[in-house]
Motif scaffolding. Structure first.
Motif, mmCIF file in Angstrom:
data_model
loop_
_atom_site.group_PDB
_atom_site.id
_atom_site.type_symbol
_atom_site.label_atom_id
_atom_site.label_comp_id
_atom_site.label_asym_id
_atom_site.label_seq_id
_atom_site.Cartn_x
_atom_site.Cartn_y
_atom_site.Cartn_z
ATOM 1 N N PRO A 1548 0.819 -1.228 0.000
ATOM 2 C CA PRO A 1548 0.000 0.000 0.000
ATOM 3 C C PRO A 1548 0.838 1.258 0.000
ATOM 4 C CG PRO A 1548 -0.888 -1.615 1.526
ATOM 5 C CD PRO A 1548 0.415 -2.171 1.062
ATOM 6 N N GLU A 1549 1.984 1.215 0.684
ATOM 7 C CA GLU A 1549 2.866 2.386 0.693
ATOM 8 C C GLU A 1549 3.357 2.716 -0.709
ATOM 9 O OE1 GLU A 1549 5.356 5.407 2.504
ATOM 10 O OE2 GLU A 1549 3.715 4.204 3.319
ATOM 11 N N ASP A 1550 3.747 1.678 -1.463
ATOM 12 C CA ASP A 1550 4.224 1.908 -2.830
ATOM 13 C C ASP A 1550 3.121 2.460 -3.714
ATOM 14 O OD1 ASP A 1550 6.679 0.986 -2.079
ATOM 15 O OD2 ASP A 1550 6.320 -1.073 -2.761
ATOM 16 N N ILE A 1551 1.929 1.893 -3.568
ATOM 17 C CA ILE A 1551 0.810 2.351 -4.397
ATOM 18 C C ILE A 1551 0.485 3.807 -4.076
ATOM 19 C CG2 ILE A 1551 -1.631 2.019 -4.888
ATOM 20 C CD1 ILE A 1551 -1.206 -0.959 -4.342
ATOM 21 N N SER A 1552 0.439 4.141 -2.807
ATOM 22 C CA SER A 1552 0.142 5.527 -2.427
ATOM 23 C C SER A 1552 1.221 6.462 -2.923
ATOM 24 C CB SER A 1552 0.006 5.625 -0.909
ATOM 25 O OG SER A 1552 -1.081 4.849 -0.450
ATOM 26 N N THR A 1553 2.478 5.998 -2.849
ATOM 27 C CA THR A 1553 3.575 6.838 -3.342
ATOM 28 C C THR A 1553 3.449 7.079 -4.840
ATOM 29 O OG1 THR A 1553 5.006 5.934 -1.615
ATOM 30 C CG2 THR A 1553 6.079 7.037 -3.467
ATOM 31 N N GLU A 1554 3.102 6.047 -5.582
ATOM 32 C CA GLU A 1554 2.933 6.220 -7.026
ATOM 33 C C GLU A 1554 1.787 7.170 -7.330
ATOM 34 O OE1 GLU A 1554 2.481 2.422 -8.794
ATOM 35 O OE2 GLU A 1554 4.628 1.984 -8.812
ATOM 36 N N ARG A 1555 0.713 7.052 -6.586
ATOM 37 C CA ARG A 1555 -0.410 7.966 -6.809
ATOM 38 C C ARG A 1555 -0.011 9.398 -6.505
ATOM 39 N NH1 ARG A 1555 -5.413 4.483 -4.069
ATOM 40 N NH2 ARG A 1555 -5.627 2.978 -5.780
ATOM 41 N N LEU A 1556 0.703 9.582 -5.411
ATOM 42 C CA LEU A 1556 1.153 10.928 -5.064
ATOM 43 C C LEU A 1556 2.056 11.493 -6.150
ATOM 44 C CD1 LEU A 1556 1.456 13.274 -3.065
ATOM 45 C CD2 LEU A 1556 3.351 12.010 -2.022
ATOM 46 N N HIS A 1557 3.008 10.682 -6.602
ATOM 47 C CA HIS A 1557 3.922 11.165 -7.640
ATOM 48 C C HIS A 1557 3.207 11.395 -8.964
ATOM 49 C CE1 HIS A 1557 7.665 9.487 -5.370
ATOM 50 N NE2 HIS A 1557 7.225 10.643 -4.883
ATOM 51 N N LEU A 1558 2.178 10.615 -9.247
ATOM 52 C CA LEU A 1558 1.398 10.835 -10.465
ATOM 53 C C LEU A 1558 0.744 12.205 -10.439
ATOM 54 C CD1 LEU A 1558 0.012 9.783 -13.083
ATOM 55 C CD2 LEU A 1558 -1.816 8.911 -11.619
ATOM 56 N N ILE A 1559 0.091 12.522 -9.334
ATOM 57 C CA ILE A 1559 -0.610 13.810 -9.246
ATOM 58 C C ILE A 1559 0.403 14.951 -9.230
ATOM 59 C CG2 ILE A 1559 -2.081 15.212 -7.770
ATOM 60 C CD1 ILE A 1559 -3.522 12.671 -6.949
ATOM 61 N N LEU A 1560 1.472 14.773 -8.453
ATOM 62 C CA LEU A 1560 2.480 15.830 -8.425
ATOM 63 C C LEU A 1560 3.131 16.009 -9.791
ATOM 64 C CD1 LEU A 1560 4.259 15.159 -5.006
ATOM 65 C CD2 LEU A 1560 2.745 17.051 -5.583
ATOM 66 N N GLY A 1561 3.406 14.914 -10.480
ATOM 67 C CA GLY A 1561 4.044 15.017 -11.794
ATOM 68 C C GLY A 1561 3.167 15.739 -12.802
ATOM 69 N N ILE A 1562 1.895 15.360 -12.862
ATOM 70 C CA ILE A 1562 0.990 16.033 -13.798
ATOM 71 C C ILE A 1562 0.879 17.507 -13.469
ATOM 72 C CG2 ILE A 1562 -1.410 16.166 -14.538
ATOM 73 C CD1 ILE A 1562 -1.602 13.149 -14.189
ATOM 74 N N THR A 1563 0.745 17.796 -12.195
ATOM 75 C CA THR A 1563 0.553 19.193 -11.785
ATOM 76 C C THR A 1563 1.782 20.030 -12.108
ATOM 77 O OG1 THR A 1563 -0.867 18.420 -10.001
ATOM 78 C CG2 THR A 1563 -0.031 20.651 -9.838
ATOM 79 N N VAL A 1564 2.938 19.530 -11.712
ATOM 80 C CA VAL A 1564 4.162 20.307 -11.928
ATOM 81 C C VAL A 1564 4.445 20.463 -13.411
ATOM 82 C CG1 VAL A 1564 6.654 20.280 -11.590
ATOM 83 C CG2 VAL A 1564 5.135 19.703 -9.699
ATOM 84 N N GLU A 1565 4.205 19.404 -14.193
ATOM 85 C CA GLU A 1565 4.448 19.494 -15.638
ATOM 86 C C GLU A 1565 3.552 20.553 -16.267
ATOM 87 O OE1 GLU A 1565 3.929 18.915 -19.824
ATOM 88 O OE2 GLU A 1565 2.367 18.528 -18.328
ATOM 89 N N PHE A 1566 2.321 20.606 -15.841
ATOM 90 C CA PHE A 1566 1.422 21.600 -16.433
ATOM 91 C C PHE A 1566 1.773 23.006 -15.961
ATOM 92 C CE2 PHE A 1566 -2.381 24.246 -15.981
ATOM 93 C CZ PHE A 1566 -2.748 24.346 -17.308
#
Length: 2036
Positions: A1548-1566
């Protein structure tokens, strides 16, 4: 000219003028008189009538010009009409005498013509008043007609027409004589006379019944003869006559009172038979026609057929749409007989011409006259005809006996009928668009089955027509594309052995693939694989069966050619197979090619050439449609194929000789394909074959086949568009251009689809009309020659041009003319290409033959070739770019013009003079300009040759344009020339007047803004321009009128106030509506309509209201007959409605755009004052459908069940009248809906009452203003009607309108029901409008739009009731189920990208609803904040109820949202990461749709991101075990734990980390580079999503632990705050910065706590060194979180307070002393920045805090400095508090007490304190209270070692001392308060202040007894002083406390008042007395010993205190007993008395 503005002619002024000026003066007087006569008083007129008649007669005798005599006749007739008519007979007699005169001299001719014109005008106006002289006049005219010249015959015919119009039925005795005279004139050699005779007969037929009864056949034959050798104008006039006669015969306008023999009503069959006789036999007699038929020859010219075609259209337009609708079933077979007759199909060219004619009739009638419902009925009739024809052919083909099978003649007749029927059916379906869906689904009609059945027809043209019809079906109803494609593919696979089936179905598939370009929804990707498989199968099997080899090879390559039109996205997957197929189709080397030449027969070569031609065509389409795929590797693989093809070109002529003409056609097509593909590739890629290629091109251009290409196919594109105007209306855009083009094709005829079936897949809405292969070959050779010529060597260039010249010299006659056209076109095209490529032509050896070639063309008898040659000379001068060469060309033309006398040479060289400098930047030499002007002036006045005049004047107009300001010296002479020629040129020479109009336009443009001047010279020039425009406006030629309008448009642009709109607008509207709105859809004057609308558009931009007002005057000025319907229309709907009606009827794209822009300008200007009119107009337009779905609204005044709220109730509702419009098309109704949306947007920037019902109703009571909110019911009704229509386009527009309504009116309260909004009453309507869009058969784009509306409706907060909310929610729930089901449940009809579009729309809608639900819940938890944000809102928008509805679907939605975000993240990767994309695609897209789906993800990701973040916040990143969502495709390995299998693999920690990085990545890229269309909304969503994430501890800890991530986030936020000014964005950015800093604080705090626990260190001084800076204290930019946060804070602070920046301090932006008022949002931004600043030291190490502290202190103190100086304005209370709080936070930081940083902090804080103290020394006034407060914060929060050093301590005490001496009670009060705080501080700090300020404080309080407080502020100061004294007492040591208490008690007793003074003292003094007494009562017991001692030692104080206590007790007892006494003794009325 002002002297001409009088009732009588100013003869004195006139006599002083020259001849030319006199003519202008007289014309201007007549213009004025024309305007004056209708308004003048009749008494005055009669007094001057005699003199006026004499003057007018004198003008008539003075040989007036054509325009002058028209005005003269009008004025003379109206003079007798308005004045005394008794003497009119004398004028008539005078005119008759002039006509009878024997003077035949040319000088007397104008007088005779003027007399004829005057007679006509007088009889037209006076009518029966002149009945006595009518017979004599008529006899005189008819007699004069016999001996008159052409101008005389023209004028006499027009005069007789007016006589007939004026006398009406009274002229019956002369009808036969007129008919006899007109018969002769109708076939006159002069075309103008023919037109006049046609007009005369048209007027005659109104009363002469015999013309359309007994004489109908004779008149028809006469008209047929008139068509022969006619020009465009004659065909228009005669066809109008013939069509009107036919219409009168079918539907007589008046009943025949006493029918004579033969006077009967004709039936439709008879009339059509009569027209058919002219169409097929040219109107000749039976014997002659029979002889021609026996001889096998046809004597019917194309002029006759085109004329008859136009007449047929006029007939039906005259009879109107209802008649056509009622008789279409009878008319259709009669029309189709025209193409089935053997005489119509004697040659392919004739057959094509006849098909075009019949198709034109059908399109103009069905498409122009019938509404959508009637067109559907017509389509059914056409379908029946197709069925009958196909049934007949099938029956004949199925007969057992081969000998008795259908003959070729039957097939030919059948194929032409089928082609016409199918083409018209295709046009109907294409026009109906999606409204044709019910027709296609009608099983009784079976349109699709019928059309597909024709694909097996023996004729290729019929099969191709059926294929094109299928393509139009797919364009109209995109859902049919995939279905039809599957059906045809299956049939093709099953019938591969049938040649007709292979050819037909392959053409159908190709057509359907071509349709995909016009279908945004596309087709499934796997269809392309099916097509490739079919094509390969056909090509492989082509050699298996020789009977169908050609068909299979042709069909296979046709499929591949069509496939390339789908674009590179599809083709990149099939390119390798295509390359392999090309390789197999061609020999691989020249050796293999030579081996081929030695074997094979004619049939083998035919198959080979056809196959290779198809392969080259596929290659060409690949280059055109997939150029992105043409890499160097691909081109290198294509080049051997092309080399072999070029080599084969040289060998094929020998094969043609060997095998005869069997392969000639295939050889021609092969050469054509080679030329086409080579012209698209760079010549350097095939330069090895250039020599061979050029030889072949020269052979083709100069060979026998060059005659096959008509001039109109080659030359017009090479001519300048201005020069084409010289060739008359033939080459203009006209309504009849479709059939007029048939006249100019010579033997070639028009183009047709069967000439090149490969064009069926090309992009375009109009059926392709490729030329025959020989003609197309020449055109392709011309284009290729232009491409390769620049790459030839100089010697090759000169040889090629010399060969051209030599060939032209050697040939003679027609062959020479054809070759001359071809080679000239090739060279002109070459020059054009070289000019565009900026390439040089070469040395003189190339110039010379090129110049000789162009000079020969310039002197050609062909006018089109002369125009092309003139353009070629201009291009040649541009290519050579040598001034001496250009001068030599002009001198050559000068010499030729001086010597030549023939028309051809003079016209050609005159045109060359004007065109020569066209591309050289204009004429710059005054001498050359004078020479040109002199020569052209001379030629322009050559009245013996109108053609020379026309060309010379046109050239002069170009010279004016090219000379620019240099021409100003010639303007006056040129205007004089133009005016003189306009006044003298006869109307029969319209071409001269057109050139004069162009010349006048150029002169106006040359004058430009100078026309605004008021000087005498400018006024004269302006008057001349207006006079010229007036002359042209009176011309009978419509092109001249169009030029006049263009001139007036130019004048209006440069000098608007001098253009009379009151006269111009009605004339414009009259022209426009006369020619378009009524019946004349077949009007030829498209150019005039364009000019009128373009002028109206310009006028409406500036004076829209005036235009509308002036247009109404048109109603009063309309003629008294034929226009009654128009009268009613304008009265009801105004000019706007007429333009809507015109928009519905027009098909010309340019004209439609102009109409829409005109309506837009009128609406923008007049909407505010005529809002109700525009809304009603748009509503009427929207309702004008015979089968409108949304007839009524759903009732909403009672609760209804869900089933009763559907849209079916609207269909069952009673249909209302549609208003003034009838059966408007869907496109017009869509535009009306768009207009309403535009109205709403315009109102948004207007009065606020537009969106406030209460305000609107209030203002409506006090005035006549109108507001949008008052029409809300109508707006909702219109949106409902549009959203539930059959047309998908209209449904989309309706949903968009509904969205606009929701957004604009969602928050408008309902004044009658507080707490509710106005839209609540329309809930059922919105639901009913949305429900059809969520049906199973709704197109994806409609559903996607409906999802957007649905989410907006829920989010708006209008829906409050839970049941209503659930109804709308169910719509979204159904769409979510559809998404979960996926795209593989059923066979998709559209491209996979549409599933992505729909899925993302659904997910976006759910995301928006979820966001609103969460926000609503938050607002309910904080109602105060909610009310503050949206006062007067609609209550709780969603709240817990909405969140409860969404909650059940969240597990599914969250997985879908995360999948969509992952897809978006992958798709936004840079191109060099493309290899990392999943090979099978994403969750909602396939690999093939990667490119088209990006736009859908770009429009949907932001709300989904926000919603996902909110969901993660609600779960706090805790994994919830739920079943996997049913995604649309198997979960990919990159789907981030969306499946239970992967969840077991990843923690669960890995999954949550991936979700966090997904949202942060999309946001920062935009946020790094916002590029979306809705970037502000997306930015806001990103910021809110990050805020939601950082509200949760776990992601906050992740961000805090990763400093690099934190720094990157802050860097992106810094860029955002710099580039975005929106306050909401900046506030959100600062809030995010605060959260990031807080996350870092938590991280540092946690590490410190852990270290303390581990080390066991409990002392604060031993804080471990965690935080930024470490041991060195360095903060590295780009890696430091503190530095990044400082940058952000600095950016915010310097933006709001530029004075903080040393660089800006001296600039105008940052100059001190400037006061900039802070808004609330500014204060909040600065507050946030200060709060962040104050926390920065806490996340640093001790050394790091020392590094950052100076910056923090500088900014904090800088803000405080600006606040105390008042730079931020007055409303800064909250900001001051935040600044002081930030200062307190910094001063109390643990870092100030840390061992390693304590000393450095102390030094820095002392410096800061010194800086603060310096603020008192400012030159500007300062706020002492703020400074003293900040000083107090320093004293209390900083360590004593900072504040106790000298001289700081003394200065601080001094500041307090100075404030205590202030006279301002407010400052004094605050000083006491702060001093009390200091006294309570640490002893080390408080002691010196007590010692220094204690005595002063006592002295101040002792003074209060002397000056007691008089106000509340003074009282407060005294009270605060007492409290400070109390604090002093408390802070004193025990040894000193007793004396201080005594002093305090003494001061308090001094505040007491005696009994007498107390009653009269001010309220403030009494309050002080009470306060002192209360404190004494409190302090006495507390300090009893001191109190007793004081009382004992001071008896007067004791007495004073006792008196005060006694008085207080009495007051208390009085208050206690007074209410009881009052209630017992006082009467009740006493209350009122006491009250008063």
């Amino acid at each position: 000219m002002e002297q001409a503005h009088s009732l009588l002619l100013n003869e004195d002024a006139c006599s002083q003028l020259g001849e030319d000026q006199r003519a202008e003066f007289v014309f201007e007087w007549l213009r004025f008189l024309k305007k004056l006569l209708p308004t003048i008083d009749r008494v005055d007129l009669k007094q001057n009538q005699k003199r006026l008649v004499e003057q007018l007669t004198a003008v008539m005798m003075a040989s007036p010009g054509a325009s002058t005599r028209s005005l003269l006749a009008h004025c003379l007739a109206h003079l007798y009409w308005m004045g005394d008519s008794f003497t009119s007979t004398l004028t008539v007699d005078r005119c008759n005498d002039i006509i009878r005169s024997k003077d035949d001299s040319p000088s007397f001719l104008p007088t005779r013509l003027a007399a004829v014109a005057c007679l006509g005008a007088m009889y037209e106006q006076l009518g029966r008043l002149l009945i006595n002289s009518f017979k004599e006049t008529m006899a005189n005219l008819l007699k004069a007609l016999k001996s008159a010249e052409s101008q005389g015959r023209y004028e006499i015919m027009l005069c007789i027409e007016k006589l007939l119009k004026g006398l009406g039925v009274s002229a019956a005795p002369c009808h036969r004589d007129v008919y006899k005279a007109a018969r002769a004139c109708l076939t006159d050699r002069s075309t103008a006379v023919r037109c006049a005779a046609a007009k005369c007969l048209l007027e005659l037929q109104r009363e002469a019944v015999f013309l359309w009864s007994t004489e109908l056949e004779n008149v028809a034959s006469l008209c047929f003869r008139a068509f022969e050798g006619s020009n465009y104008d004659v065909r228009i006039a005669v066809s109008k006559l013939l069509g009107t006669l036919m219409a009168s015969a079918l539907e007589p306008k008046q009943a025949i009172a006493a029918p004579r023999a033969g006077s009967r009503r004709s039936c439709l069959e008879e009339v059509m038979e009569l027209l058919a006789s002219g169409f097929l036999r040219g109107g000749a007699g039976f014997l002659r026609a029979g002889g021609d038929m026996l001889k096998g020859a046809s004597s019917v010219s194309r002029d006759v057929r085109v004329g008859v075609t136009q007449a047929c259209v006029v007939c039906m337009c005259t009879l109107r749409g209802p008649w056509l609708e009622a008789n279409f079933s009878s008319l259709l077979p009669l029309l189709l007989e025209l193409v089935s007759h053997p005489r119509a199909t004697q040659s392919p060219a004739d057959a094509i011409c006849h098909r075009h004619c019949v198709s034109f009739i059908l399109r103009a009638s069905v498409g122009g006259l019938l509404g959508e419902k009637a067109q559907i009925a017509a389509a059914r009739e056409i379908c029946l005809v197709i069925k009958e024809q196909k049934k007949a052919i099938d029956a004949a083909l199925c007969e057992g006996n081969v000998e008795m099978r259908v003959s070729s003649m039957d097939v030919a007749s059948s194929q032409h009928v089928l082609v016409c029927s199918l083409m018209e059916l295709a046009s109907i379906l294409q026009a109906l668009c999606s409204t044709a869906a019910p027709l296609l689904h009608d099983s009784t009609t079976g349109i699709l089955d019928t059309v597909i059945s024709v694909l097996l027809h023996p004729s290729a043209s019929a099969r191709l027509a059926a294929a094109w019809c299928l393509r139009c079906v797919a364009v109209a109803v995109p859902a049919q594309a995939a279905v039809s494609l599957d059906r045809c593919s299956e049939r093709l696979a099953a019938l591969k052995s049938c040649p007709e089936a292979v050819a037909g179905y392959s053409a159908a598939i190709a057509a359907l693939l071509g349709a995909v370009q016009h279908c945004p929804l596309g087709i499934p990707h796997d269809k392309s694989k099916v097509v490739v498989g079919l094509a390969e199968d056909l090509l492989r099997s082509a050699a298996q069966n020789s009977r169908i080899s050609i068909q299979r090879a042709h069909g296979g390559w046709l499929l591949l050619s069509a496939l390339t039109t789908l674009g590179p996205t599809v083709m990149e997957n099939h390119l390798a197979r295509m390359l392999l197929l090309w390789r197999c189709a061609f020999p691989q080397s020249v050796k293999e090619l030579e081996g081929e030449l030695r074997r094979g027969d004619a049939f083998t070569w035919q198959v080979t050439l056809e196959g290779r031609s198809g392969a080259l065509c596929a290659m060409k389409n690949l280059v055109v449609y997939c150029r992105d795929l043409l890499s160097d590797e691909v081109i290198s693989r294509l080049l051997p194929i092309l080399s072999c093809s070029v080599a084969l070109l040289t060998q094929l002529p020998s094969l043609v000789k060997s095998y005869g003409h069997q392969i000639k056609h295939s050889f021609t097509v092969f050469r054509l394909r080679v030329y086409e593909i080579l012209a698209l590739l760079p010549p350097n890629s095939y330069e090895v074959s250039l020599g061979t290629l050029v030889k072949q091109l020269l052979m083709d251009l100069t060979g026998t086949e060059s005659a096959a290409c008509a001039e109109l196919n080659l030359l017009p594109p090479l001519c300048h568009s201005q020069d084409l105007a010289l060739l008359g209306p033939a080459l203009h855009d006209t309504d009849q251009r479709y059939i007029e083009e048939q006249l100019h094709g010579d033997s070639v005829g028009g183009g047709s689809l069967e000439y090149d079936p490969f064009t069926i897949c090309e992009k375009g809405q109009v059926v392709p009309a490729p030329l025959p292969p020989p003609a197309a070959l020449i055109a392709a050779a011309v284009r290729l020659f232009a491409v390769v010529f620049p790459h030839l060597a100089v010697q090759q260039r000169s040889q090629a041009l010399e060969q051209f010249c030599e060939c032209v010299r050697q040939l003679k006659g027609a062959r020479q003319q054809a070759v001359h056209i071809s080679v000239s076109a090739a060279f002109c095209c070459t020059l054009k290409c070289m000019a565009l490529g900026c390439e040089a032509l070469g040395p003189e050896e190339v110039h010379k033959p090129g110049l000789a070639l162009l000079m020969g063309a310039l002197e050609s008898p062909n006018p089109l070739l002369r125009c092309a040659a003139a353009e070629g000379l201009a291009r040649l001068a541009q290519a050579i770019n040598d001034p001496s060469f250009t001068v030599s060309l002009s001198l050559m033309s000068f010499d030729k013009l001086k010597a030549a006398r023939d028309v051809v040479m003079r016209t050609g060289h005159a045109l060359a003079l004007g065109a020569l400098y066209r591309y050289l930047g204009g004429i710059s030499s005054p001498q050359h300009l004078s020479s040109c002007v002199g020569v052209l002036f001379t030629l322009s006045q050559d009245s013996t040759s109108p053609e020379v005049q026309t060309w010379a004047l046109h050239s002069l107009s170009m010279v004016v344009d090219l000379a620019g300001p240099l021409y100003h010296s010639h303007v006056e002479a040129s205007l004089s020339l133009v005016l003189r020629l306009l006044l003298t040129t006869p109307h029969t020479h319209a071409e001269v007047q057109r050139s004069l109009g162009r010349c006048l336009n150029a002169l106006i443009t040359s004058l430009g803004p100078d026309l605004q001047g008021e000087g005498a010279g400018v006024c004269a020039l302006r008057t001349s321009c207006l006079l010229g425009c007036a002359v042209m406006q009176d011309s009978p030629d419509c092109l001249v009128q169009a030029l006049a309008i263009g001139c007036l448009q130019q004048l209006h642009m440069f000098s608007a106030r001098h253009v009379n709109l009151a006269g111009l607008v009605p004339s414009l509207c009259g022209m426009l509506l006369e020619y378009s709105v009524l019946v004349n859809l077949c009007s030829s004057f498209l150019s005039l309509r364009r000019a009128v609308v373009a002028c109206l558009r310009q006028l409406a931009q500036r004076e829209a209201v005036e235009v509308s007002e002036h247009a109404v005057t048109l109603v009063k000025e309309l003629p008294r007959r034929d226009y009654s319907q128009l009268d009613v229309t304008i009265k009801e709907v105004g000019l706007e409605g007429a333009l809507f009606s015109l928009l519905d009827r027009e098909s010309d794209l340019r004209l439609r755009l102009d109409i829409q822009e005109t309506l837009g300008h009128m609406m923008s200007s007049a909407a505010a004052c005529a809002l109700a009119h525009w809304i009603k107009l748009c509503k009427d337009v929207l309702s004008a459908s015979s089968d409108s779905a949304g007839a009524t609204l759903v009732e909403t005044n009672q609760e209804e069940d869900v089933d009763r709220c559907d849209d079916s109730s609207a269909f069952r509702a009673k249909h209302e009248p549609s208003g003034p419009f009838h059966s408007l098309r869907w496109s017009t109704r869509v535009f009306a809906v768009e207009c309403v949306c535009r109205l709403a947007v315009q109102c948004e920037s207007g009065d606020p009452a537009h969106f406030d019902m209460a305000l609107a109703q209030e203002q409506r009571l006090h005035g006549s203003a109108d507001f949008l909110v008052l029409h809300l019911g109508e707006l909702v009704r219109m949106a409902f009607m549009a959203a539930t229509d059959h047309s998908e386009q209209l449904r989309l527009a309706g949903l968009e309108m509904l969205l606009v309504i929701i957004r604009k009116f969602a928050s408008v309260p309902e004044p009658e029901f507080p707490g509710h909004v106005i839209l609540e009453q329309y809930q059922a309507n919105v639901g009913a409008a949305l429900r059809p869009a969520f049906s199973a058969d709704a197109p994806p784009d409609v559903t996607a739009k409906a999802c957007q509306v649905c989410s907006a409706w829920i989010a708006s907060g209008v829906v409050c009731d839970f049941r209503d909310l659930r109804r709308v929610h169910q719509l979204l729930a159904s769409s979510l189920l559809k998404v979960q089901a996926g795209r593989d449940v059923s066979t998709s009809l559209y491209n996979e990208s549409t599933f992505t579009m729909e899925t993302l729309a659904v997910l976006k809608a759910w995301a928006e609803v979820y966001i609103v639900a969460v926000q609503g819940t938050v607002r309910q938890e904080s109602p105060a904040g909610w009310q503050e944000e949206e006062p007067g809102g609609a209550g709780e928008p969603a709240g817990v109820g909405l969140l409860h509805l969404v909650q059940g679907d969240l597990p599914t939605l969250s997985r879908l949202w995360l999948a969509a975000l992952q897809d978006h993240a992958l798709l936004t990767l840079p191109p060099h990461y493309a290899s990392q994309l999943p090979t099978s695609g994403g969750s909602f897209y396939t690999a093939e749709t990667t490119v088209p789906v990006r736009q859908h993800y770009c429009g949907a990701w932001a709300p989904i991101l926000h919603a996902t973040a909110l969901w993660l916040k609600s779960t706090e990143f805790v994994m919830v075990e739920e079943g996997p969502a049913n995604l649309s495709r198997p979960v990919t390995p990159t789907s981030m734990g969306h499946s239970t299998a992967l969840a077991r693999i990843k923690s669960p920690e890995d999954i949550s980390t991936e979700r966090l990085h997904l949202i942060l990545g999309i946001t920062v890229e935009f946020l790094c580079s916002p590029h979306s269309q809705n970037q502000m909304e997306n930015i806001t969503s990103c910021l809110h999503a990050l805020q939601a994430l950082l509200d949760v501890p776990w992601p906050r800890s992740k961000v805090g632990n990763d400093q690099a991530l934190s720094v990157e986030i802050l860097s992106v936020l810094h860029r955002l705050i710099v580039t975005r000014e929106a306050p909401a964005v900046q506030q959100a950015v600062l809030e995010l910065v605060r959260q990031v800093v807080y996350a870092a604080q938590e991280h540092v705090r946690e590490k410190r706590h852990s270290a303390e626990v581990d080390d066991g260190a409990a002392e604060k001084e031993t804080v471990p060194e965690f935080g930024e800076g470490h041991d060195t204290g360095g903060l590295v930019p780009g890696k430091s979180l503190v530095f990044a946060a400082l940058e952000l804070c600095l950016c915010t602070l310097v933006r709001k307070l530029p004075q903080l920046s040393p660089q800006l301090a001296g600039s105008p932006t940052g100059q001190k002393g400037l006061v900039c008022t802070f808004s609330d949002i500014d204060c909040r931004l600065v507050t946030s920045a200060l709060g962040i600043l104050s926390e920065l030291p806490s996340i640093c190490s001790p050394e790091g805090s020392v590094s950052v502290l100076p910056t923090v202190l500088y900014l904090l103190l800088g803000v405080i400095r600006e606040l105390v100086q008042g730079s931020a304005g007055a409303n800064t209370g909250a900001l001051v508090s935040s600044a002081l709080q930030a200062l307190r936070t910094v001063l109390s930081s643990p870092m100030s007490r840390a061992e390693k940083s304590r000393a450095a902090w102390a030094d820095l804080l002392r410096s800061a304190l010194a800086t603060l103290l310096q603020c008192w020394d400012s030159d500007h006034g300062v706020d002492e209270v703020i400074l003293l407060t900040a000083l107090t914060v320093f004293l209390l929060c900083a360590s004593p070692e900072v504040t106790t050093v000298e001289p700081l301590q003394s200065r601080c005490i001094g500041k307090f001392h100075a404030c205590l001496e202030s006279k301002d009670p407010t400052v004094l009060s605050r000083s006491y308060q702060l001093l009390a705080s200091v006294f309570q501080g640490p002893a080390a700090v408080a002691g010196p202040f007590i010692r220094a300020l204690g005595s002063g404080l006592v002295a101040l309080l002792q003074q209060v007894e002397k000056s007691r407080p008089q106000s509340a502020t003074e009282l407060q100061a005294a009270l605060d002083g007492v409290r400070a004294m109390e604090a002093l007492v408390v802070a004193a040591e025990e040894t000193h406390r007793a004396p201080l208490v005594a002093v305090l008690l003494h001061i308090l007793i001094s505040f007491l008042l005696d009994e007498n003074t107390l009653s009269s003292a001010p309220a403030a003094s009494r309050s002080l007395h009470e306060y002192a007494l209360q404190n004494l009562m409190r302090l006495g017991p507390q300090y009893s010993s001191v109190f007793r001692a004081l009382m004992t030692s001071a008896p007067h104080l004791k007495a004073r205190l006792e008196a005060a206590i006694k008085g207080n007790q009495e007051s208390i007892s009085t208050k206690a007993t007074q209410p009881q006494v009052s209630s017992k003794n006082a009467p009740s009325i006493q209350l009122k008395t006491n009250f008063l």
